[in-house]
Design a protein around this motif. Structure first.
Motif, PDB file in Angstrom:
ATOM      1  N   GLY A  96     -36.771  -1.957  32.623  1.00  0.00           N
ATOM      2  CA  GLY A  96     -35.560  -1.156  32.625  1.00  0.00           C
ATOM      3  C   GLY A  96     -35.760   0.193  33.287  1.00  0.00           C
ATOM      4  O   GLY A  96     -34.876   0.693  34.007  1.00  0.00           O
ATOM      5  N   THR A  97     -36.921   0.802  33.062  1.00  0.00           N
ATOM      6  CA  THR A  97     -37.231   2.090  33.679  1.00  0.00           C
ATOM      7  C   THR A  97     -37.303   1.954  35.192  1.00  0.00           C
ATOM      8  O   THR A  97     -36.795   2.808  35.935  1.00  0.00           O
ATOM      9  CB  THR A  97     -38.561   2.631  33.126  1.00  0.00           C
ATOM     10  OG1 THR A  97     -38.452   2.814  31.711  1.00  0.00           O
ATOM     11  CG2 THR A  97     -38.928   3.960  33.770  1.00  0.00           C
ATOM     12  N   PHE A  98     -37.925   0.878  35.662  1.00  0.00           N
ATOM     13  CA  PHE A  98     -37.996   0.626  37.104  1.00  0.00           C
ATOM     14  C   PHE A  98     -36.595   0.486  37.686  1.00  0.00           C
ATOM     15  O   PHE A  98     -36.281   1.046  38.749  1.00  0.00           O
ATOM     16  CB  PHE A  98     -38.806  -0.644  37.365  1.00  0.00           C
ATOM     17  CG  PHE A  98     -38.926  -1.010  38.818  1.00  0.00           C
ATOM     18  CD1 PHE A  98     -39.837  -0.380  39.642  1.00  0.00           C
ATOM     19  CD2 PHE A  98     -38.099  -1.990  39.374  1.00  0.00           C
ATOM     20  CE1 PHE A  98     -39.933  -0.709  40.985  1.00  0.00           C
ATOM     21  CE2 PHE A  98     -38.190  -2.327  40.707  1.00  0.00           C
ATOM     22  CZ  PHE A  98     -39.119  -1.686  41.521  1.00  0.00           C
ATOM     23  N   ALA A  99     -35.721  -0.240  36.987  1.00  0.00           N
ATOM     24  CA  ALA A  99     -34.347  -0.430  37.457  1.00  0.00           C
ATOM     25  C   ALA A  99     -33.611   0.901  37.542  1.00  0.00           C
ATOM     26  O   ALA A  99     -32.851   1.153  38.491  1.00  0.00           O
ATOM     27  CB  ALA A  99     -33.607  -1.396  36.542  1.00  0.00           C
ATOM     28  N   ALA A 100     -33.828   1.779  36.550  1.00  0.00           N
ATOM     29  CA  ALA A 100     -33.199   3.102  36.579  1.00  0.00           C
ATOM     30  C   ALA A 100     -33.686   3.902  37.783  1.00  0.00           C
ATOM     31  O   ALA A 100     -32.897   4.605  38.446  1.00  0.00           O
ATOM     32  CB  ALA A 100     -33.497   3.858  35.283  1.00  0.00           C
ATOM     33  N   GLY A 101     -34.972   3.805  38.079  1.00  0.00           N
ATOM     34  CA  GLY A 101     -35.514   4.488  39.254  1.00  0.00           C
ATOM     35  C   GLY A 101     -34.908   3.981  40.539  1.00  0.00           C
ATOM     36  O   GLY A 101     -34.647   4.764  41.475  1.00  0.00           O
ATOM     37  N   ILE A 102     -34.656   2.680  40.613  1.00  0.00           N
ATOM     38  CA  ILE A 102     -34.026   2.094  41.806  1.00  0.00           C
ATOM     39  C   ILE A 102     -32.592   2.619  41.965  1.00  0.00           C
ATOM     40  O   ILE A 102     -32.140   2.883  43.089  1.00  0.00           O
ATOM     41  CB  ILE A 102     -34.028   0.559  41.711  1.00  0.00           C
ATOM     42  CG1 ILE A 102     -35.462   0.029  41.757  1.00  0.00           C
ATOM     43  CG2 ILE A 102     -33.196  -0.059  42.828  1.00  0.00           C
ATOM     44  CD1 ILE A 102     -36.215   0.359  43.028  1.00  0.00           C
ATOM     45  N   VAL A 103     -31.876   2.801  40.842  1.00  0.00           N
ATOM     46  CA  VAL A 103     -30.523   3.365  40.913  1.00  0.00           C
ATOM     47  C   VAL A 103     -30.571   4.762  41.524  1.00  0.00           C
ATOM     48  O   VAL A 103     -29.742   5.114  42.373  1.00  0.00           O
ATOM     49  CB  VAL A 103     -29.879   3.405  39.515  1.00  0.00           C
ATOM     50  CG1 VAL A 103     -28.563   4.195  39.555  1.00  0.00           C
ATOM     51  CG2 VAL A 103     -29.624   1.998  39.006  1.00  0.00           C
ATOM     52  N   TYR A 104     -31.553   5.568  41.094  1.00  0.00           N
ATOM     53  CA  TYR A 104     -31.732   6.889  41.703  1.00  0.00           C
ATOM     54  C   TYR A 104     -31.950   6.763  43.212  1.00  0.00           C
ATOM     55  O   TYR A 104     -31.356   7.502  44.008  1.00  0.00           O
ATOM     56  CB  TYR A 104     -32.957   7.583  41.100  1.00  0.00           C
ATOM     57  CG  TYR A 104     -32.736   8.277  39.781  1.00  0.00           C
ATOM     58  CD1 TYR A 104     -31.900   9.384  39.680  1.00  0.00           C
ATOM     59  CD2 TYR A 104     -33.394   7.846  38.629  1.00  0.00           C
ATOM     60  CE1 TYR A 104     -31.729  10.039  38.472  1.00  0.00           C
ATOM     61  CE2 TYR A 104     -33.226   8.497  37.410  1.00  0.00           C
ATOM     62  CZ  TYR A 104     -32.393   9.596  37.349  1.00  0.00           C
ATOM     63  OH  TYR A 104     -32.218  10.229  36.155  1.00  0.00           O
ATOM     64  N   GLY A 105     -32.835   5.849  43.591  1.00  0.00           N
ATOM     65  CA  GLY A 105     -33.169   5.697  45.004  1.00  0.00           C
ATOM     66  C   GLY A 105     -31.973   5.283  45.844  1.00  0.00           C
ATOM     67  O   GLY A 105     -31.733   5.845  46.927  1.00  0.00           O
ATOM     68  N   ILE A 106     -31.214   4.309  45.358  1.00  0.00           N
ATOM     69  CA  ILE A 106     -30.030   3.849  46.089  1.00  0.00           C
ATOM     70  C   ILE A 106     -29.010   4.984  46.205  1.00  0.00           C
ATOM     71  O   ILE A 106     -28.427   5.208  47.276  1.00  0.00           O
ATOM     72  CB  ILE A 106     -29.411   2.631  45.384  1.00  0.00           C
ATOM     73  CG1 ILE A 106     -30.354   1.423  45.486  1.00  0.00           C
ATOM     74  CG2 ILE A 106     -28.048   2.287  45.995  1.00  0.00           C
ATOM     75  CD1 ILE A 106     -29.918   0.230  44.670  1.00  0.00           C
TER      76      ILE A 106
END
Length: 446
Positions: A96-106
């Motif tokens: 879930g933390t990785f997914a949140a980081g990807i949202v930031y990146g996008i």
């Protein structure tokens, strides 16, 4: 900003005999809050320190050494992390933390390519404010259960008055430090509260010091590394619990950047750019997912240190990050943190979770959002009840959208379909300030 009041500019190195002291100030400012999140959620505090330091160094690199910001554990993710822990343990939290980081990146890439207006339209104060209130109020039961020593196995409180007395003393010390202490001491009330509550708890016989005595001085943090210590299980339920919260913390991030720009006299929204600072947050959060730490975010406490000391050097921030990494390898420090009683953390949490909820209310007040407008009242009401009540939508056995994530998604949807979108911004104080900073360089060029 008058240069005469600035002790160290952003790219200035401090003298060697001052560097350690200046960096330690930032470490103390972030320490209480950064360890609080993993203690409350069941993650490893030493790993949280490690990911905080690594994330801050990555942030400084991505922002080209131009933004003196420290990153620590994000309070906004406490509830999602607790939910993710119940579904998939620490390994699930990392997904879930990785997914949140990807949202930031996008989001960072979209801002670079298309500007920030779409984000402003997606997340007006009428959506973000109530969601932040849900974050705090949804955790209120957790705070009281810790403060009064609720036992999950028996389903009863054990010696509730003894533990609650420790919690109240902890709360009182934290409030006194927050209201009456001045200068730098005013920035570390959590640290004072934990320390004072810990001392009282020791007199009450609530602390076992044997684990601290037995712990080695040096110990490698118990990192949780994907494909090394575990194989990731891509649970869509966990991803939908945690990833949408990144949208909410983006609004907090923008607010921090505006305050930081005001404190330092620089315009970080224009240079190095909002897209770089958001990408830095994303990279720090992804790094946390690779070692087992909670999602990271820029810390207002450290911005306060900058405002008081007038030392804006990124080298000082980098020094604090290096010290945090070093502390994560001190075994006795990890054991000391682990020995903090739940009553102490409960006392801190009573205030902290209330402050989070009040921050959401403040966003509505500061932006003068009119709840007399029916569409605003409807959006806020639906978000609060769905988020706090724990509603969920089960799409299939592997996918469930629940609680705060569901409230956020429904809030965004209602704001999109209901007429009168302009009322959701109130007077747009925060976003007006953002637009002003985005135009600054263009006005100077003209």
């Amino acid at each position: 900003m008058d240069d005469k009041t600035v002790k160290l500019q952003i790219n200035e190195k401090p003298k060697w005999n001052q560097w350690l002291i200046l960096s330690m100030q930032h470490l103390f400012a972030m320490f209480g809050a950064t360890i609080l999140v993993p203690v409350l959620t069941g993650l490893n505090p030493a790993v949280a320190l490690l990911s905080s330091g690594l994330g801050t160094l990555a942030y400084l690199v991505i922002t080209k050494g131009q933004i003196p910001a420290y990153l620590g554990s994000s309070f906004a993710f406490i509830m999602p992390v607790i939910a993710a822990m119940s579904l998939g343990g620490p390994e699930g939290v990392m997904v879930g933390t990785f997914a949140a980081g990807i949202v930031y990146g996008i989001t960072s890439l979209l801002i670079k390519w298309t500007g920030v207006q779409w984000l402003m339209n997606l997340l007006p104060p009428i959506v973000v404010g109530p969601v932040i209130m849900v974050i705090g109020l949804g955790l209120s039961t957790t705070a009281i259960e810790m403060a009064m020593n609720f036992d999950d196995e028996s389903g009863q409180y054990v010696q509730p008055m003894l533990h609650f007395s420790v919690a109240l003393v902890t709360l009182a010390i934290t409030i006194i430090a927050s209201v009456f202490f001045k200068g730098f001491f005013n920035l570390i009330p959590i640290l004072f509260g934990i320390t004072g509550g810990y001392v009282m708890a020791s007199f009450m016989g609530l602390i076992d010091f044997s684990e601290i005595a037995a712990a080695p001085w040096l110990r490698t943090p118990e990192v949780v590394v994907p494909f090394a210590t575990f194989t990731p299980d891509w649970s869509w339920s966990i991803i939908f619990i945690m990833a949408p919260i990144a949208l909410v913390t983006l609004a907090e991030h923008i607010g921090d950047q505006l305050v930081l720009s005001k404190v330092t006299g620089a315009n970080f929204v224009k240079k190095p750019g909002l897209h770089r600072s958001i990408m830095g947050d994303g990279a720090a959060t992804i790094i946390a997912s690779f070692v087992g730490g909670p999602p990271n975010t820029t810390y207002g406490e450290n911005i306060g240190v900058l405002a008081i000391t007038k030392v804006f050097s990124v080298f000082v921030i980098g020094g604090a990050a290096v010290i945090a990494i070093a502390f994560s390898f001190v075994g006795k420090m990890e054991a000391l943190i682990a020995s903090i009683p739940g009553a102490v953390m409960g006392g801190i949490s009573i205030l902290l979770f209330g402050i989070i909820a009040s921050s959401g209310m403040r966003m509505l007040i500061d932006n003068r959002v009119d709840l007399g407008v029916k569409r605003n009242l409807i959006i806020a009401s639906v978000i609060l009840v769905i988020g706090i009540g724990g509603a969920f939508i089960e799409i299939n056995e592997n996918l469930e959208i629940a609680g705060m994530a569901l409230a956020t998604i429904i809030g965004i949807f209602l704001n999109w379909v209901l007429p009168g979108k302009e009322y959701g911004f109130g007077n747009g104080a925060m976003f007006a300030s953002l637009e002003e900073q985005l135009k600054d360089d263009d006005d100077e060029a003209a």
